[in-house]
Design a protein around this motif. Sequence first.
Motif, PDB file in Angstrom:
ATOM      1  N   SER A  55       0.713  -1.319   0.001  1.00  0.00           N
ATOM      2  CA  SER A  55       0.006   0.142  -0.154  1.00  0.00           C
ATOM      3  C   SER A  55       0.807   1.212   0.022  1.00  0.00           C
ATOM      4  N   GLY A  56       2.169   1.074   0.692  1.00  0.00           N
ATOM      5  CA  GLY A  56       2.870   2.503   0.728  1.00  0.00           C
ATOM      6  C   GLY A  56       2.295   3.321   1.853  1.00  0.00           C
ATOM      7  N   ILE A  57       1.658   2.978   2.872  1.00  0.00           N
ATOM      8  CA  ILE A  57       1.291   3.317   4.205  1.00  0.00           C
ATOM      9  C   ILE A  57       2.090   2.906   5.184  1.00  0.00           C
ATOM     10  N   THR A  58       2.909   3.718   5.808  1.00  0.00           N
ATOM     11  CA  THR A  58       4.051   3.031   6.802  1.00  0.00           C
ATOM     12  C   THR A  58       3.459   3.794   7.940  1.00  0.00           C
ATOM     13  N   PHE A  59       2.592   4.904   8.156  1.00  0.00           N
ATOM     14  CA  PHE A  59       2.329   5.453   9.561  1.00  0.00           C
ATOM     15  C   PHE A  59       1.835   4.491  10.667  1.00  0.00           C
ATOM     16  N   SER A  60       2.513   5.069  11.739  1.00  0.00           N
ATOM     17  CA  SER A  60       2.252   4.286  12.914  1.00  0.00           C
ATOM     18  C   SER A  60       2.290   5.452  13.853  1.00  0.00           C
ATOM     19  N   ASN A  61       1.206   5.405  14.839  1.00  0.00           N
ATOM     20  CA  ASN A  61       1.286   6.459  15.880  1.00  0.00           C
ATOM     21  C   ASN A  61       1.822   5.849  17.218  1.00  0.00           C
ATOM     22  N   GLN A  62       3.275   5.776  17.159  1.00  0.00           N
ATOM     23  CA  GLN A  62       3.835   5.220  18.256  1.00  0.00           C
ATOM     24  C   GLN A  62       3.783   6.041  19.513  1.00  0.00           C
ATOM     25  N   PRO A  94     -10.020   8.780  -2.655  1.00  0.00           N
ATOM     26  CA  PRO A  94      -9.753   9.501  -1.287  1.00  0.00           C
ATOM     27  C   PRO A  94      -8.128   9.487  -0.984  1.00  0.00           C
ATOM     28  N   GLU A  95      -7.887  10.555  -0.586  1.00  0.00           N
ATOM     29  CA  GLU A  95      -6.267  10.616  -0.059  1.00  0.00           C
ATOM     30  C   GLU A  95      -6.630  10.312   1.442  1.00  0.00           C
ATOM     31  N   LEU A  96      -5.580   9.995   2.105  1.00  0.00           N
ATOM     32  CA  LEU A  96      -5.727   9.512   3.870  1.00  0.00           C
ATOM     33  C   LEU A  96      -4.578  10.405   4.555  1.00  0.00           C
ATOM     34  N   PHE A  97      -4.976  10.964   5.533  1.00  0.00           N
ATOM     35  CA  PHE A  97      -4.436  11.735   6.512  1.00  0.00           C
ATOM     36  C   PHE A  97      -4.220  11.484   7.727  1.00  0.00           C
ATOM     37  N   PHE A  98      -3.184  11.015   8.208  1.00  0.00           N
ATOM     38  CA  PHE A  98      -3.312  10.528   9.660  1.00  0.00           C
ATOM     39  C   PHE A  98      -2.469  11.534  10.254  1.00  0.00           C
ATOM     40  N   THR A  99      -2.941  11.586  11.728  1.00  0.00           N
ATOM     41  CA  THR A  99      -2.352  12.482  12.592  1.00  0.00           C
ATOM     42  C   THR A  99      -1.733  11.585  13.841  1.00  0.00           C
ATOM     43  N   LYS A 111      -2.954   6.683  -5.335  1.00  0.00           N
ATOM     44  CA  LYS A 111      -2.661   6.381  -6.727  1.00  0.00           C
ATOM     45  C   LYS A 111      -3.577   5.450  -7.424  1.00  0.00           C
ATOM     46  N   GLY A 112      -4.542   4.738  -6.630  1.00  0.00           N
ATOM     47  CA  GLY A 112      -5.371   3.817  -7.142  1.00  0.00           C
ATOM     48  C   GLY A 112      -4.806   2.542  -6.730  1.00  0.00           C
ATOM     49  N   ASN A 113      -5.750   1.443  -7.031  1.00  0.00           N
ATOM     50  CA  ASN A 113      -5.389   0.017  -6.641  1.00  0.00           C
ATOM     51  C   ASN A 113      -4.922  -0.308  -5.225  1.00  0.00           C
ATOM     52  N   PHE A 114      -5.050   0.503  -4.282  1.00  0.00           N
ATOM     53  CA  PHE A 114      -4.695   0.497  -2.863  1.00  0.00           C
ATOM     54  C   PHE A 114      -3.275   0.874  -3.004  1.00  0.00           C
ATOM     55  N   LYS A 115      -2.739   1.774  -3.549  1.00  0.00           N
ATOM     56  CA  LYS A 115      -1.350   2.091  -3.431  1.00  0.00           C
ATOM     57  C   LYS A 115      -1.366   3.472  -3.449  1.00  0.00           C
ATOM     58  N   PHE A 116      -0.504   3.996  -2.303  1.00  0.00           N
ATOM     59  CA  PHE A 116      -0.735   5.510  -1.988  1.00  0.00           C
ATOM     60  C   PHE A 116       1.174   5.797  -1.709  1.00  0.00           C
ATOM     61  N   GLU A 117       0.946   7.267  -1.851  1.00  0.00           N
ATOM     62  CA  GLU A 117       2.525   7.796  -2.007  1.00  0.00           C
ATOM     63  C   GLU A 117       2.363   8.690  -0.612  1.00  0.00           C
ATOM     64  N   ASP A 118       3.438   8.897   0.003  1.00  0.00           N
ATOM     65  CA  ASP A 118       3.495   9.719   1.274  1.00  0.00           C
ATOM     66  C   ASP A 118       4.041  11.047   0.403  1.00  0.00           C
ATOM     67  N   ILE A 119       3.173  12.117   0.596  1.00  0.00           N
ATOM     68  CA  ILE A 119       3.483  13.482   0.093  1.00  0.00           C
ATOM     69  C   ILE A 119       3.477  14.403   1.229  1.00  0.00           C
ATOM     70  N   THR A 120       3.604  14.207   2.364  1.00  0.00           N
ATOM     71  CA  THR A 120       3.426  15.020   3.570  1.00  0.00           C
ATOM     72  C   THR A 120       4.611  16.119   3.383  1.00  0.00           C
ATOM     73  N   GLU A 121       6.040  15.993   3.224  1.00  0.00           N
ATOM     74  CA  GLU A 121       6.801  16.875   2.844  1.00  0.00           C
ATOM     75  C   GLU A 121       6.419  17.966   1.881  1.00  0.00           C
ATOM     76  N   SER A 122       6.128  17.525   0.741  1.00  0.00           N
ATOM     77  CA  SER A 122       5.731  18.543  -0.247  1.00  0.00           C
ATOM     78  C   SER A 122       4.514  19.176  -0.113  1.00  0.00           C
TER      79      SER A 122
END
Length: 161
Positions: A55-62, A94-99, A111-122
Amino acid sequence: MNNKFRYFPIAFVLSPYIQCMFKNVIFFLVLLALSGCSEKSPAGVLFESLSPSHSGITFSNQLTESATQSIATYEYFYNGAGVAAGDLDGDGLPELFFTGNMVPNKLYLNKGNFKFEDITESAGVAGKTSWTTGVSMADVNGDGLLDMYVCYSGPGTAQDR
């Protein structure tokens, strides 16, 4: 003690026809409740776990407890942060925003097909270093575009929140 009212079990008050209907309704409700207790959905699997590599989603609210940061010093320590989903770029996905509470926020472009790109910095949405308690996406100002609202709380100054 003189009691003017007598309480009768429901079986004595209802006619035989009503009693039979009452039993059928109870039977139907029990059957309905038990029908939802199957391990597999008749239509197959409804949800599937996807790995971060897919998926490209690596967020973890550690959360990391310490002497100064714990449930003892901040009662909302384990209340979590938040997630919002919305089409921010107008492509219909839909884009996903995790806090995060102790980690930076993350925005993922769909990006479609359950693939996401981290664009936080840009996008410049990593957020503040204070405690985040939620996020929502809505077109608040009526311009046709989604607005993101992130809620900050916890210890620190008003400027930090």
